[in-house]
Write a protein that holds these residues in place. Sequence first.
Motif, PDB file in Angstrom:
ATOM      1  N   VAL A 140      -9.270   0.893 -10.195  1.00 23.65           N
ATOM      2  CA  VAL A 140      -8.837   0.606  -8.977  1.00 23.65           C
ATOM      3  C   VAL A 140      -9.670  -0.899  -8.204  1.00 23.65           C
ATOM      4  CG1 VAL A 140      -6.987   0.386  -6.899  1.00 23.65           C
ATOM      5  CG2 VAL A 140      -6.797   1.900  -9.089  1.00 23.65           C
ATOM      6  N   LEU A 144      -8.154  -1.749  -2.807  1.00 27.74           N
ATOM      7  CA  LEU A 144      -6.620  -1.314  -3.087  1.00 27.74           C
ATOM      8  C   LEU A 144      -6.851   0.161  -3.547  1.00 27.74           C
ATOM      9  CD1 LEU A 144      -5.486  -3.860  -5.799  1.00 27.74           C
ATOM     10  CD2 LEU A 144      -4.684  -3.280  -2.475  1.00 27.74           C
ATOM     11  N   ARG A 145      -8.164   1.307  -2.636  1.00 21.13           N
ATOM     12  CA  ARG A 145      -8.621   2.270  -3.147  1.00 21.13           C
ATOM     13  C   ARG A 145      -7.530   3.727  -1.817  1.00 21.13           C
ATOM     14  NH1 ARG A 145     -13.540   2.471  -5.686  1.00 21.13           N
ATOM     15  NH2 ARG A 145     -13.396   1.139  -7.638  1.00 21.13           N
ATOM     16  N   SER A 146      -7.289   4.995  -2.076  1.00 21.67           N
ATOM     17  CA  SER A 146      -7.251   5.131  -1.838  1.00 21.67           C
ATOM     18  C   SER A 146      -4.808   5.183  -1.631  1.00 21.67           C
ATOM     19  CB  SER A 146      -7.237   6.027  -0.160  1.00 21.67           C
ATOM     20  OG  SER A 146      -9.109   5.407  -1.117  1.00 21.67           O
ATOM     21  N   LYS A 147      -4.632   4.412  -2.417  1.00 25.60           N
ATOM     22  CA  LYS A 147      -2.810   3.522  -1.687  1.00 25.60           C
ATOM     23  C   LYS A 147      -2.601   4.936  -2.588  1.00 25.60           C
ATOM     24  CE  LYS A 147      -4.299  -0.835  -0.440  1.00 25.60           C
ATOM     25  NZ  LYS A 147      -4.087  -0.540   1.395  1.00 25.60           N
ATOM     26  N   ARG A 148      -2.786   5.454  -3.674  1.00 26.82           N
ATOM     27  CA  ARG A 148      -2.379   6.301  -4.767  1.00 26.82           C
ATOM     28  C   ARG A 148      -1.644   5.877  -5.615  1.00 26.82           C
ATOM     29  NH1 ARG A 148      -4.285  11.470  -3.790  1.00 26.82           N
ATOM     30  NH2 ARG A 148      -2.658  12.565  -4.765  1.00 26.82           N
ATOM     31  N   LEU A 149      -2.741   5.021  -6.185  1.00 20.34           N
ATOM     32  CA  LEU A 149      -1.868   3.613  -6.935  1.00 20.34           C
ATOM     33  C   LEU A 149      -2.499   4.461  -8.649  1.00 20.34           C
ATOM     34  CD1 LEU A 149      -0.830   1.098  -7.875  1.00 20.34           C
ATOM     35  CD2 LEU A 149      -3.373  -0.075  -7.499  1.00 20.34           C
ATOM     36  N   ALA A 150      -3.355   5.208  -8.316  1.00 20.02           N
ATOM     37  CA  ALA A 150      -3.791   6.202  -9.730  1.00 20.02           C
ATOM     38  C   ALA A 150      -2.932   6.848 -10.389  1.00 20.02           C
ATOM     39  CB  ALA A 150      -5.712   6.835  -9.263  1.00 20.02           C
TER      40      ALA A 150
HETATM   41 MG    MG Z   1      -5.244   3.300  -4.793  1.00 19.79          MG
END
Ligand code: MG
Length: 388
Positions: A140, A144-150
Motif C-alpha cells: 500500500v 495510504l497506510r493504516s486505513k485498513r486497505l490491506a
Molecule cells: Mg491502509
Amino acid sequence: THKFWETQPVGQFKDIGNASLAEGPIEQPAPLSEVKQEPYNLPNLYEWITCDIDSEETCMEVYNLLTNNYVEDDENMFRFNYSKEFLRWALRPPGYFKSWHIGVCVKSSKKLVAFITGVPARIRVRDDIVTMAEINFLCVHKKLRSKRLAPVMIKEVTRRVHLENIWQAAYTAGVVLPTPISTCQYWHRSLNPKKLIDVGFSRLGARMTMSRTIKLYKLPDSTVTPGFRQMELHDVPAVTRLLRNYLSQFAVAVDLDENDVEHWLLPTENVVDSYLVESPETHEITDFCSFYTLPSTILGNQNYSTLKAAYSYYNVSTKTPLLQLMNDALIVAKRKDYDVFNALDVMQNETFLKELKFGPGDGKLHYYLYNYRLRNPLKPSELGLVLL
Ligand code: MG
Ligand code: YNC
C-alpha cells in the motif's frame, strides 16, 4: 489484537499445541456458486484493476510502486528493489492466473496505489499435496497506510483464489500474525565487505581493521568442484528428480514437476542462477545449487544507490559436501559482483552458515498457511519452501 486476522481461517494463537484439533484444512471448500461474484468495495476514490504484467507500461507502474513503497528494514536504510524481469518471472509461473495480479488505482488519475498478487503452487504438508496460492507483493502506498486497505486487498485476492477452486495459501511476512507455522532467520555472507560497511549494512567487528576484514571474506577466483557448471535446459529432468527426492524429507515443501523446474530454476539473467555438478566420470547430476537476484535500494547514501544481493534458493547435495557446494556458489556470486549472499536457516542451511562466515541478521521471517492448521510450529530445518 488482530481485528481482521481473528475473523480468518488461520491458526489462532490460543490453539497452539491443542491436541484435540486435527491438522489440515480449517474450513471446507464451498460450491463455486456460493463464492461472492462481485469484487469487495473499496473507498470511493479507488477502483480495482487487474494488472497485465506482460504490458511494459503496467509492469513499469508496478515496479515504481514497489520500488518506492515496498518492504524496508527496521531502520529504514534499505528497501527491496525487485526488477521488472524478476516481477515477470515471479508472477508468470506455469498455470498462473492473470486475475490474481491485483492493483488498486485512483479512479480519476488511474495512478496505481496498492498491489497484491497470488501465483498457484503445489505445496506438500506432510503426506498431503495441496494446491495453494502463494501470496506476495502486498503493498500500500506510503500515503495510504493504516486505513485498513490491506484487509480488503487480502479478502479480494482470497475471493479470486476461491473462484479458481483453490482454498489454501502460503505466504511469508516480517510481522507476527496469527499464527506462524515457522519462524526463520536470514543470515548474510559479506562478499564486498568494504561497501557493506560503508553503506551501514554491516559494521567493522571489534578489534578488526578494514584490511583484515577484507582478507577474512576473500574468496578464490574459480570454483573447486570438478564438473560444476551452469544448469541448462536438457538438465531439467535430472534436476527435477534430484530436487523431488531431496525435498521429500521436509514436513512442508514445494512440490515441483519438470515444468515448474524449467520455470523456477533454469537460469534467467539477473533473476535466477542455477549450478549443478555433473560427474566427470558417469555424467550423473549429483548436486545442485541456486540463488535469485534481489537488489535493495540504499536510502540516503552519497556514494552508493543499490546493494546487489543474492538469495539462496534451492540447494541439493548428494556427492559434493553441502559446505563445498555453497562455497562454490559464493565464489560465482562474488565473480558476478554481488555484494552479499543471503540465506534463511531453512532446509539444511544451518550446516554451512557459520562455517562459511555468514552472520545472523536482525529481524525474522515468519511463514504462514491460510486455511490449513498445523498443531505445532515447525523448526526452520523442517521447511523445504522458499518464497520470493
Ligand atoms: Mg491502509
Ligand atoms: C502483512 N504483511 O495485521 P489486524 S509480505 C498480512 N501480511 O490486521 P492496514 C498484514 N497482513 O492485525 P497498512 C500484513 N501487514 O488488525 C499488516 N497486516 O488483524 C495486517 N508495507 O491493515 C495487520 N508488504 O491497511 C492488520 O495496514 C491489517 O496500511 C492492517 O498496510 C499493510 O506480501 C501493508 O511490508 C503491509 O505496504 C500493505 O504496511 C503496508 O500498514 C505496506 O491498516 C510495506 O493488515 C510493504 C510490506 C508486505 C510483504 C506479503 C505477504 C502478504 C500476505 C497477505 C495475507 C494473505 C492471506 C492468504 C490470501 C489467499 C487465501 C486463499 C485461499
